[in-house]
Enzyme design. Structure first.
Site, PDB file in Angstrom:
ATOM      1  N   SER A 172       3.433   4.709  -3.810  1.00 26.83           N
ATOM      2  CA  SER A 172       2.295   5.241  -3.728  1.00 26.83           C
ATOM      3  C   SER A 172       2.148   5.796  -2.243  1.00 26.83           C
ATOM      4  O   SER A 172       1.094   6.548  -1.803  1.00 26.83           O
ATOM      5  CB  SER A 172       0.692   4.928  -4.289  1.00 26.83           C
ATOM      6  OG  SER A 172       0.671   3.382  -3.728  1.00 26.83           O
TER       7      SER A 172
ATOM      8  N   LYS B  95      -2.862   5.015   5.066  1.00 26.26           N
ATOM      9  CA  LYS B  95      -2.868   5.590   3.563  1.00 26.26           C
ATOM     10  C   LYS B  95      -4.190   5.676   2.899  1.00 26.26           C
ATOM     11  O   LYS B  95      -5.097   4.828   3.363  1.00 26.26           O
ATOM     12  CB  LYS B  95      -1.901   4.241   2.808  1.00 26.26           C
ATOM     13  CG  LYS B  95      -1.887   4.578   1.244  1.00 26.26           C
ATOM     14  CD  LYS B  95      -1.147   3.438   0.584  1.00 26.26           C
ATOM     15  CE  LYS B  95      -1.046   3.666  -0.845  1.00 26.26           C
ATOM     16  NZ  LYS B  95      -0.175   2.458  -1.507  1.00 26.26           N
TER      17      LYS B  95
ATOM     18  N   SER C 149       5.005   0.009  -4.170  1.00 30.94           N
ATOM     19  CA  SER C 149       4.385   1.238  -3.365  1.00 30.94           C
ATOM     20  C   SER C 149       4.679   1.281  -1.878  1.00 30.94           C
ATOM     21  O   SER C 149       4.335   1.984  -1.318  1.00 30.94           O
ATOM     22  CB  SER C 149       2.860   1.492  -3.690  1.00 30.94           C
ATOM     23  OG  SER C 149       2.647   1.710  -4.871  1.00 30.94           O
TER      24      SER C 149
END
Length: 476
Positions: free
Chosen positions: A155, A79, A179
């Site tokens: 996210s 990520k 997230s």
């Protein structure tokens, strides 16, 4: 031929048996991304020269018969909220695109590399990791592999999309507002939000680059397509072997899926029922419960803790504007504006020291109540998101967005409702698939356990996966 949807453990077995090389496996994953990038935009930055060198080094070391790490030769993406050598985190913020590439690996990335993982790319995120979708001005929008008109969540949306599309077998995400869990839910994969503080977040952005502080609420954690692979990465990240799976027979499981304050679509509630039935068939003692703590106290406390952390990076002009509304916002709340209102969030975002301290005290009261609850139950099965993956919505302002829940309109920020228990109270939560909607969108559940009870959560998730089939690839 290398199967892109093979499990991480199957890939590692093929590597160990020299049926494939690390370089061949890397090239397969990169080619998969190349084929799907225009459709999904999940992987947004790569360092293939470094990755190929790393893969060759592992192949050469394996050829000499040396002992290798648990992830030796396995390709991975990360990520874009974590620093990676040569690929510093941008966190979707344009000025960070010019950061010095000579950065150190974030601690969780370093642990993965130390175990032999071949890190080759970064996956997309929203601006400052602050949305339930994944789009930004640097890299654009990431699409859901099951329906490109919909979000993969945020996210860690690029991470979840890459997993679901067979681009990577493992990922590392982070979670302060769902997230890890929302994207896993929207893309039909697994994730673990660990107990707060169980894993280090050094090298994660936010906070600002170089500010190596462990902020409240935020955690990093593993993501995978199946429970066993999730456990593998969890073992690597915590640098400790996980115990063998234990049966769930006679385990005490609470189901919480009724709360007037937290919206919930019927198809999501049906997924919770499927998971509960799956555990019953495996011998667990499952029963529906009312909220383990007062939901209003929970969400108000959570927002008063979360909003000040999020707003730390806001420009002074934005904070000054929020401050100018203080008196009017206090009046609105006194007159009944609820926790989903813009007034409540704005006031929480500029919370003063005594207000944040009061929220911390309120949290401890809730923690004490939950400690009593867990004397009677081993885990809680609950929804993650109010809805399955929703259509892209980049409208502004953020707080004006809405969700459609079974024909009713609810505030966008209500996405924080069902994830608040684990986040606000620092509990571990594991997201696992629990079937699909009638239109073919994945839906999962989260299994919440007591502090540092991650290992037992894998037992419950494994039981659900066996009964319901787990990950189902998106249509070609």
């Amino acid at each position: 031929m290398i199967e892109v949807y093979a499990t991480a453990r199957e890939m590692l077995a093929d590597l160990a048996a020299k049926r494939i090389s690390a370089r061949e496996l890397l090239d397969t994953q990169v080619a998969r991304n190349t084929a799907l990038h225009g459709k999904l935009n999940a992987v947004v930055a790569t360092d293939l020269d470094r990755a190929r060198r790393d893969a060759k080094a592992i192949d050469d070391t394996r050829a000499k018969g040396a002992v290798l790490g648990a992830l030796a030769g396995l390709p991975m993406t990360i990520k874009d909220g974590f620093d990676v050598e040569g690929l510093p985190a941008t966190s979707g913020f344009p000025p960070f695109a010019a950061r010095d590439k000579n950065c150190a690996d974030a601690e969780l990335v370093a642990r993965s590399r130390a175990a032999g993982a071949v890190v080759w790319g970064k996956t997309n995120v929203p601006l400052f990791l602050g949305d339930f979708q994944s789009y930004n001005a640097i890299y654009g929008t990431t699409n859901n592999p099951y329906d490109v008109t919909r979000t993969p969540g945020g996210s860690s949306g690029g991470a979840a999309a890459a997993l679901a599309a067979g681009i990577t077998p493992l990922e590392i995400g982070s979670d302060i507002g769902g997230s890890l869990r929302h994207p896993a839910n929207f893309c039909g994969v697994c994730s673990l939000k660990p107990t707060w503080g169980a894993l280090p977040l050094r090298g994660h952005v936010p906070p600002m680059p170089g500010m190596n502080a462990e902020l409240d609420l935020g955690v990093g954690g593993p993501m995978a397509r199946n429970v066993d692979d999730l456990k593998l990465l969890w073992s690597v990240l915590r640098v400790n072997q996980s115990p063998a799976e234990q049966p769930v027979k006679n385990a005490r499981v609470a189901v919480w899926d009724e709360e007037s304050l937290f919206p919930l679509a019927a198809e999501v509630k049906a997924a919770v029922a499927r998971a509960a039935d799956a555990l019953r068939r495996q011998g667990a003692r499952v029963e529906a419960v009312k909220a383990p703590v007062d939901a209003m106290e929970l969400i108000e406390t959570y927002l008063r803790l979360l909003a000040p952390i999020i707003s730390v990076g806001f420009p002074d002009s934005v904070r000054a504007q929020m401050e100018s509304h203080r008196a009017a916002d206090q009046k609105a709340i006194a007159e009944g504006a609820g926790p989903w209102s813009a007034e409540f969030y704005r006031l929480a975002a500029i919370g003063r020291d005594d207000e944040v301290l009061a929220a911390m005290r309120a949290r401890q009261v809730l923690k004490d109540r939950l400690a009593e609850f867990f004397k009677d139950y081993d885990a809680i099965v609950m929804p993650i998101s109010p809805v399955a993956a929703f259509q892209h919505d980049h409208s502004e302002p953020f707080n004006a967005r809405v969700l459609a829940v079974d024909g009713e309109t609810v505030p966008y920020i209500a996405m924080l409702g069902w994830i608040a228990l684990a986040t606000a109270l620092h509990l571990p939560a594991l997201a696992v698939p629990s079937g699909q909607t009638k239109s073919g969108l994945p839906v999962g559940v989260q299994i919440v356990g007591p502090w540092n009870g991650e290992d037992r959560l894998f037992d419950f998730a494994g039981a659900i996966e066996r009964e319901l089939g787990g990950f189902q690839p998106p249509p070609p």
